[in-house]
Design an enzyme around this catalytic site. Structure first.
Site, PDB file in Angstrom:
ATOM      1  N   TYR A 144      40.998  35.306  40.028  1.00 45.09           N
ATOM      2  CA  TYR A 144      41.592  35.807  41.268  1.00 45.09           C
ATOM      3  C   TYR A 144      42.307  37.104  40.946  1.00 45.09           C
ATOM      4  CZ  TYR A 144      44.730  36.066  45.332  1.00 45.09           C
ATOM      5  OH  TYR A 144      45.422  36.466  46.447  1.00 45.09           O
ATOM      6  N   ASP A 239      43.082  42.383  34.143  1.00 46.12           N
ATOM      7  CA  ASP A 239      44.101  41.966  35.094  1.00 46.12           C
ATOM      8  C   ASP A 239      45.050  41.028  34.359  1.00 46.12           C
ATOM      9  OD1 ASP A 239      45.667  40.840  37.012  1.00 46.12           O
ATOM     10  OD2 ASP A 239      44.028  40.348  38.393  1.00 46.12           O
ATOM     11  N   LYS A 267      54.102  40.048  38.412  1.00 50.03           N
ATOM     12  CA  LYS A 267      54.907  38.853  38.118  1.00 50.03           C
ATOM     13  C   LYS A 267      56.069  39.144  37.161  1.00 50.03           C
ATOM     14  CE  LYS A 267      51.025  35.877  39.308  1.00 50.03           C
ATOM     15  NZ  LYS A 267      51.237  34.997  40.430  1.00 50.03           N
TER      16      LYS A 267
HETATM   17  N1  PMP Z   1      45.887  39.034  39.711  1.00 50.00           N
HETATM   18  C1  PMP Z   1      46.162  37.827  39.210  1.00 50.00           C
HETATM   19  C2  PMP Z   1      45.580  37.442  37.888  1.00 50.00           C
HETATM   20  C3  PMP Z   1      46.974  36.939  39.918  1.00 50.00           C
HETATM   21  O1  PMP Z   1      47.215  35.717  39.408  1.00 50.00           O
HETATM   22  C4  PMP Z   1      47.504  37.347  41.159  1.00 50.00           C
HETATM   23  C5  PMP Z   1      48.409  36.440  41.980  1.00 50.00           C
HETATM   24  N2  PMP Z   1      48.560  35.167  41.598  1.00 50.00           N
HETATM   25  C6  PMP Z   1      47.193  38.628  41.634  1.00 50.00           C
HETATM   26  C7  PMP Z   1      46.388  39.445  40.885  1.00 50.00           C
HETATM   27  C8  PMP Z   1      47.735  39.106  42.947  1.00 50.00           C
HETATM   28  O2  PMP Z   1      49.087  39.342  42.840  1.00 50.00           O
HETATM   29  P1  PMP Z   1      50.023  39.336  44.161  1.00 50.00           P
HETATM   30  O3  PMP Z   1      50.064  37.928  44.633  1.00 50.00           O
HETATM   31  O4  PMP Z   1      51.325  39.864  43.664  1.00 50.00           O
HETATM   32  O5  PMP Z   1      49.369  40.259  45.144  1.00 50.00           O
END
Ligand code: PMP
Length: 427
Positions: A144, A239, A267
């Protein structure tokens, strides 16, 4: 356990907020029951509006690596708060954060701060397409990367099928530019590069996957990915929104001997406030406006409160021994869960890297989305509800990662394991 106030708030919330929540997984659709409305959090615990306190393994889905309401992080936010909350102009503290990130992440010569992981990955794709003049993106099934259109795509049948949208509202044309491959599948990766290598602008990957439950990479898979993207002239985007500063200080890429062209962070780098980052080589990053033609902007980007929380969190994480301690806590939880599973006779596997962990019921091994999806979700639901009733707050889905923080004591973990042993006997 009283849940009257959570129930009342959820009923009210359903009238004015779609599904009653501002992010879907908070509604607990996968496990059922009343989502707890949280009043406050301290250290390793969260307390709901009915006064129930739980040992928390959600950790706001990753950011709270130091534990909730860490005193020096709160102090940093309070100090920043006195000077105002947003200026829409550059500040000294965002330069400090940018320097910390570029020093810590290999290959990150320049970085731009944004407010969410979704923005970071969306910008990474735009930069990759601009740099290569190509359109196609490769992502991996079960990873994701936020909710921007081109990344809300799942695999069709067969590894090389062009994507179909996972969500209505994503145009077929957008989805068609995204290829989806199975995680950890070298053969599929080789094939897609053999057939489409010169059309691929970027490959985006969670170098340790955390969104189909925790799935570690096969190291050879990541080194092949680096080799194939380099030789095809495609941009490799790691990511690390979850993994950045979670397993070690900085990115996890060095653990696998790779350096991405672009890294996304989120995060932890915001210390529990809305902040994320996208960075890479100067050549790629200098395409961004105002230097270059690739547009990207944000009213609250580099927000001073978020930057203050991020700077202080990273200062704490830079202290010696932090990641060793996190790993010990994770290992204690893993070993205890495995012992409890053995005692109960439950078939399950535990995937863990450092302070991240997922327990998959009914399986011996999980290496990709397909194997993860085969887990016994009914057993997880029983386990989740049993743990909750005894004061342990786990992520409300079988396909999420549990996060251990610096605030989890050995006693917290041992109590969790004692309860898990009791609950597993009844699952
Ligand atoms: N990339 C990863 C690997 C994530 O786990 C997440 C959210 N859990 C995101 C992108 C998206 O981040 P946000 O919820 O801050 O938009």
């Amino acid at each position: 356990m009283a849940t009257d106030l959570s129930q009342k708030l959820f009923t009210e919330a359903l009238r004015s907020i779609p599904g009653g929540v501002n992010s879907p997984v908070r509604a607990w659709n996968a496990v059922g029951g009343v989502p707890r409305f949280i009043q406050r959090a301290r250290g390793a615990t969260v307390t709901d509006v009915d006064g129930n306190t739980y040992i928390d393994y959600v950790g706001s889905w990753g950011p709270m690596i130091l534990g909730h309401a860490h005193p020096t992080v709160l102090q940093a936010i309070q100090t920043a708060l006195r000077d105002g909350t947003s200026f829409g102009a550059p500040t000294a503290c965002e330069v400090e954060l940018a320097c910390t990130l570029t020093a810590a992440i290999p290959g990150m010569e320049k970085v731009r701060l944004v407010s969410t992981g979704t923005e970071a990955t969306m910008t990474a794709l735009r930069l990759a397409r601009a740099a290569t003049g190509r359109d196609k993106i490769v992502k991996f099934d079960g990873c994701y990367h936020g909710h921007s259109d081109g990344l809300l795509v799942r695999a069709g049948s067969g590894a090389l099928t062009f994507g179909t949208p996972t969500s209505p509202g994503v145009s077929a044309a957008t989805a068609a530019a995204t290829l989806v491959l199975p995680y950890n599948d070298l053969t599929a990766l080789d094939r897609v590069f053999a057939e489409h290598g010169r059309e691929i602008a970027a490959v985006i990957i969670e170098p340790i996957a955390g969104n189909m439950g925790l799935v570690p990479p096969n190291p050879e898979f990541l080194t092949s990915l680096r080799r194939l993207t380099s030789s095809a002239g495609s941009v490799l985007i790691c990511d690390e929104v979850i993994t950045g500063f979670r397993v070690r200080y900085g990115a996890v890429q060095p653990l696998y001997g790779i350096t991405a062209d672009v890294t996304c962070l989120g995060k932890i780098v915001g210390g529990g406030l809305p902040l994320a980052a996208v960075g890479g080589s100067a050549a790629i990053m200098d395409q961004l406006a105002p230097l270059g033609p690739v547009y990207q902007a944000g009213t609250l980007s580099g927000n001073p409160l978020a930057v203050a929380a991020g700077n202080e969190t990273l200062t704490q994480l830079a202290k010696p021994g932090v990641y060793e301690r996190l790993d010990e806590k994770g290992a204690r939880l893993e070993a205890g869960l495995k012992a409890a599973l053995k005692k109960s006779g439950q078939r399950a596997c535990v995937n863990r890297v450092g302070s991240m962990l997922t327990l998959f019921f009914g399986l011996d091994e999980v290496v990709d989305s397909k194997s993860a999806m085969a887990c016994d979700t009914a057993a997880f639901t029983k386990f989740f509800q049993g743990m909750l009733a005894r004061g342990i707050y786990l992520p409300p889905s079988a396909f999420e990662t549990w996060f251990v923080s610096m605030a989890h004591s050995e006693d917290d973990i041992d109590l969790t394991l004692q309860i898990a042993t009791d609950v597993l006997a009844k699952v």
